[in-house]
Scaffold this motif. Structure first.
Motif, PDB file in Angstrom:
ATOM      1  N   ARG A   1      71.034  22.515 -55.089  1.00 21.70           N
ATOM      2  CA  ARG A   1      69.583  22.443 -54.910  1.00 21.70           C
ATOM      3  C   ARG A   1      68.985  23.802 -54.547  1.00 21.70           C
ATOM      4  NH1 ARG A   1      68.175  17.004 -54.372  1.00 21.70           N
ATOM      5  NH2 ARG A   1      66.249  17.456 -53.227  1.00 21.70           N
TER       6      ARG A   1
ATOM      7  N   GLY B   1      73.366  14.907 -56.971  1.00 20.52           N
ATOM      8  CA  GLY B   1      72.084  15.562 -56.778  1.00 20.52           C
ATOM      9  C   GLY B   1      71.895  16.182 -55.413  1.00 20.52           C
TER      10      GLY B   1
ATOM     11  N   GLU C   1      64.165  12.328 -62.141  1.00 27.67           N
ATOM     12  CA  GLU C   1      65.477  12.869 -61.845  1.00 27.67           C
ATOM     13  C   GLU C   1      65.560  13.308 -60.383  1.00 27.67           C
ATOM     14  OE1 GLU C   1      68.225  13.018 -63.227  1.00 27.67           O
ATOM     15  OE2 GLU C   1      68.089  13.173 -65.401  1.00 27.67           O
ATOM     16  N   VAL C   2      66.784  13.380 -59.886  1.00 26.43           N
ATOM     17  CA  VAL C   2      67.011  13.892 -58.544  1.00 26.43           C
ATOM     18  C   VAL C   2      66.418  15.297 -58.463  1.00 26.43           C
ATOM     19  CG1 VAL C   2      68.768  14.561 -56.872  1.00 26.43           C
ATOM     20  CG2 VAL C   2      69.133  12.560 -58.328  1.00 26.43           C
TER      21      VAL C   2
END
Length: 769
Positions: free
Chosen positions: A655, A651, A319-320
């Motif tokens: 973050r 994505g 996954e990102v």
């Protein structure tokens, strides 16, 4: 570089080396009229082989009407229906007449509309479209005053076809419905294929499947299967033919991959075992976070494979944001500890530079060999890209060639003949789907001994796709995300609703006022440029990319028009955002592929620091770019992107510790398949689930590299999501065959088809280079 050498066939037609031979390699215009050949060419059909492999999309029966309720706006369809009425009336606003016919499946209705200069020009259609007549109708589904319609469709009633059908005894045969276009109808394609089939014999066809494999799976020979798939006498015929060709596609593909794997494994690698108290251990000690369980498990597997002399050939997907880069960096440091060098190949300069920054940040003094304050176990990391200055390039090349640089990071520039990495022990390829296999192998060829290979992708890949796209590699998967990620919420924004658009800009303002950063992604650099202005937009079918209205209409509100299918561009959106009252006082920056590396670096630096908290950009920021303060992603014309690409873009936000917001703006009609696809994107953050759905909604593409080469898919019937058993069987048999007969001398037909696949791919790569 010039074009690859081309052979000339007996009929004088230039062909690529290894292309279809004999009758299969002949141009279709030798067998059908020039007009039909031209129309077929628009579908990518140029040779007899192309025509014969243009399989029916489905099969219909004269006695079974199509279900009209399932038709979607923008689709090009072929339906079987019955005429309910056909009437001619004069136009109201100008001279001319309109024929309006209604066809039905017994439950739902669809309008056919024909325009003429006068009533007499339409009476021919009215006579053929008599009430009660049944036939095939083809065209693109549109809408008028809320009702679906086909405008000037092609059609043939079964009355038109009766003489031919009865003469051939075909009245009860299934009717093949082919992928067609406005330029050529399904039944015209059927007739062209019939002409070719009449003159075809077994000697013209290479037999790709070994006899024992055909017997084991109950499969017909190639010629029989072609006749059954195009001229079935019953449903059982075309079903058995499709089964045969699914096995054939899988077998040819798996044989190519088996040969590649066997060739790579034939040359031993230099063992790169881990070393205690080396640079990798020092790196682990300075990591500011704990590795996830997935990272630790994959790390153990990679460590063991690097320690052996059998070349590691591994795909690492995740996954990102799942931490693939850290896994790859630990592998590269293990190789450096063992006296080797490692190279990381990235698809774009932005990503290569991001990787360098990440490596330098993570390694700190461990990446400062030769500098004051360097750690005892230090190495050096250098960057190689095509746009570097001559001086910087010479310095990087010297560091790589001397072995001073243990880590060499770069773009396609790494593939240049002048690049020397004498102790290359590990090649890491990031975002493998952006490269062809030859590019991957060109970098590996720089090593004195076969280097280990680690391929990374943040585009989740279902198991069956991995077996086909990366069948020469073993697969590891990271699903666990690092702790502390706040997540992203996604909403589809209909562009035709002005209040939704106004709220979008208000929401953007809120994010900036809170200290966040906002990406505004556009599919184009310039609305007035060529196709080169489109950066990394998914290759969708026309019916999947209906985008209505201009960027100005979307930004300032208002409904679009189907006559204005202009994609949002950076050069148009940037000044518009700067004029928006809702964004008054907010600096807006830009970044796209035409900018120099220095301009891109400056744009990203201004964005990261908040000097320009809004960045209008293309998909150049799709992978690798890491700005923890980025909290909002606004995707203009989101229907222009595939699901996996949308997931990649999403994505880039969320973050850090603050939750992310993703808004997907589209002018696609709410009832369209395109809008359904975007709704699925909004409802799921599972990249693997979205990847599978993407495959269901779109063509598989060419798993041998069509997305890189631009040619059509080699998979026409094989479906990697539903044909796992076929792929498994073909993979096992192909590997066994290659193990005992690497050159395929016992299977000349298979050898020919494999050569065609590989040579076409190589030629496409050479043409790109």
């Amino acid at each position: 570089m010039g074009e690859p050498a081309r052979a000339v066939s007996p009929d004088g037609r230039a062909s690529l080396p290894g292309g279809p031979r004999g009758m299969l390699g002949q141009s279709v215009d030798r067998h059908v009229g020039a007009r039909t050949a031209k129309a077929l060419g628009k579908l990518g059909i140029r040779t007899v082989a192309d025509l014969l492999r243009h399989y029916p999309r489905r099969y219909a029966s004269r006695g079974r009407l199509s279900t009209l309720r399932e038709l979607r706006l923008g689709e090009h369809v072929t339906v079987i229906a019955q005429v309910a009425s056909a009437d001619i009336r004069p136009m109201r606003a100008k001279r001319g007449a309109i024929l309006t016919a209604t066809i039905t499946d017994g439950t739902d209705r669809l309008t056919l509309t024909f325009f003429g200069k006068h009533r007499g020009s339409l009476e021919y259609h009215q006579r053929r479209l008599r009430t009660g007549a049944t036939g095939m109708f083809t065209g693109t589904v549109g809408a008028y005053r809320g009702s679906r319609q086909l405008t000037h469709p092609n059609y043939e009633t079964f009355d038109d076809l009766d003489d031919e059908h009865e003469a051939l005894g075909r009245a009860e045969w299934p009717i093949p419905i082919y992928p067609a276009s406005q330029a050529i109808s399904s039944w015209t394609i059927q007739r062209a294929i019939a002409v070719v089939l009449e003159h075809l014999d077994a000697a013209d066809l290479p037999e790709a499947l070994p006899a024992d494999y055909r017997r084991a799976h109950g499969l017909p020979d190639a010629l029989t299967a072609l006749r059954w798939i195009h001229e079935p006498h019953g449903d059982e015929d075309w079903k058995r033919a499709q089964k045969r060709f699914r096995h054939e596609e899988a077998f040819v593909l798996q044989t190519v991959l088996a040969q590649r794997r066997a060739a790579a494994l034939a040359s031993p690698a230099v063992a790169r075992p881990p070393r205690s108290d080396g640079i990798r251990d020092a790196f682990d000690a300075r990591l500011p976070f704990e590795l996830t369980a997935g990272q630790q498990e994959v790390g153990r597997v990679v460590e063991e494979e690097l320690a052996g002399t059998v070349p590691m050939m591994r795909l690492l997907q995740g996954e990102v944001g799942s931490g693939k880069t850290v896994v790859a960096l630990r592998a590269m440091l293990q190789v450096i500890d063992a006296g080797g060098q490692a190279a990381l190949l990235a698809p774009t300069e932005v990503l290569a530079q991001q990787h360098l920054r990440t490596v330098l940040d993570l390694l700190g003094p461990l990446a400062e060999a030769g500098m004051l304050g360097a750690a005892d176990q230090a190495t050096r990391a250098v960057l190689l890209t095509g746009s570097m200055s001559a001086g910087a390039r010479r310095e990087a090349l010297a560091a790589a060639a001397s072995g001073e640089a243990g880590l060499v990071i770069g773009t396609h520039a790494l593939l240049s003949e002048v690049v020397q990495i004498p102790e290359l022990g590990l090649v890491v390829v990031d975002e493998q789907h952006r490269f062809g296999v030859e590019q991957r192998d060109a970098l590996r060829a720089k090593a004195a001994a076969t280097p280990h290979l680690l391929v990374m992708t943040a585009t989740p890949i279902p198991r069956t796709v991995a077996m086909t796209s990366f069948g020469d590699l073993e697969t590891s998967t990271l699903r666990e995300l690092p702790r502390g990620r706040a997540g992203v919420s996604t909403t589809v924004v209909p562009a035709h609703l002005p209040r939704w658009i106004e709220r979008t800009w208000e929401r953007l303002r809120q994010e900036v006022d809170k200290g966040g950063r906002v990406y505004v992604v556009c599919p184009r650099i310039s609305s007035s440029g060529s196709g080169d202005d489109v950066e990394e937009v998914a290759d969708l079918d026309d019916e999947d990319v209906e985008a209505y209205g201009s960027a100005e209409q979307v930004i300032f509100g208002g409904t679009g028009s189907a006559d204005r299918r202009t994609m949002a561009s950076v050069e148009d959106v940037l000044p518009m955002l700067r004029e928006l009252p809702a964004l008054e006082g907010i600096p807006v920056g830009q970044m796209h592929g035409r900018m120099t590396p220095e301009e891109k670096d400056a744009a990203m630096a201004d964005f990261a620091t908040g000097r320009t908290p809004v960045l209008v950009c293309t998909t150049v920021i799709e992978v690798g770019v890491d700005v923890p303060e980025a909290t909002m992603m606004l995707i203009m014309d989101a229907d222009r992107f595939g699901l996996s690409q949308l997931h990649q873009l999403r994505g880039r936000v969320g973050r850090g510790s603050e939750p992310g917001v993703c808004l997907a703006v589209t002018a696609a009609p709410p009832e369209s398949t395109t809008f359904e696809r975007l709704s699925a994107f909004a409802e799921s953050t599972d990249g693997f689930a979205l990847a599978e759905l993407d495959l269901k909604l779109r063509r598989e593409g060419d798993v041998l590299g069509a997305s890189q080469s631009g040619r059509s898919s080699s998979l026409r019937l094989l479906r990697v999501l539903t044909d796992a058993d076929v792929i498994d069987a073909a993979r096992t048999a192909a590997r066994d065959l290659v193990a005992r007969d690497p050159e395929l001398t016992s299977e000349p037909g298979l050898a020919q088809m494999v050569a065609e696949s590989v040579d076409e791919e190589s030629a496409a790569y050479l043409e790109r280079a």
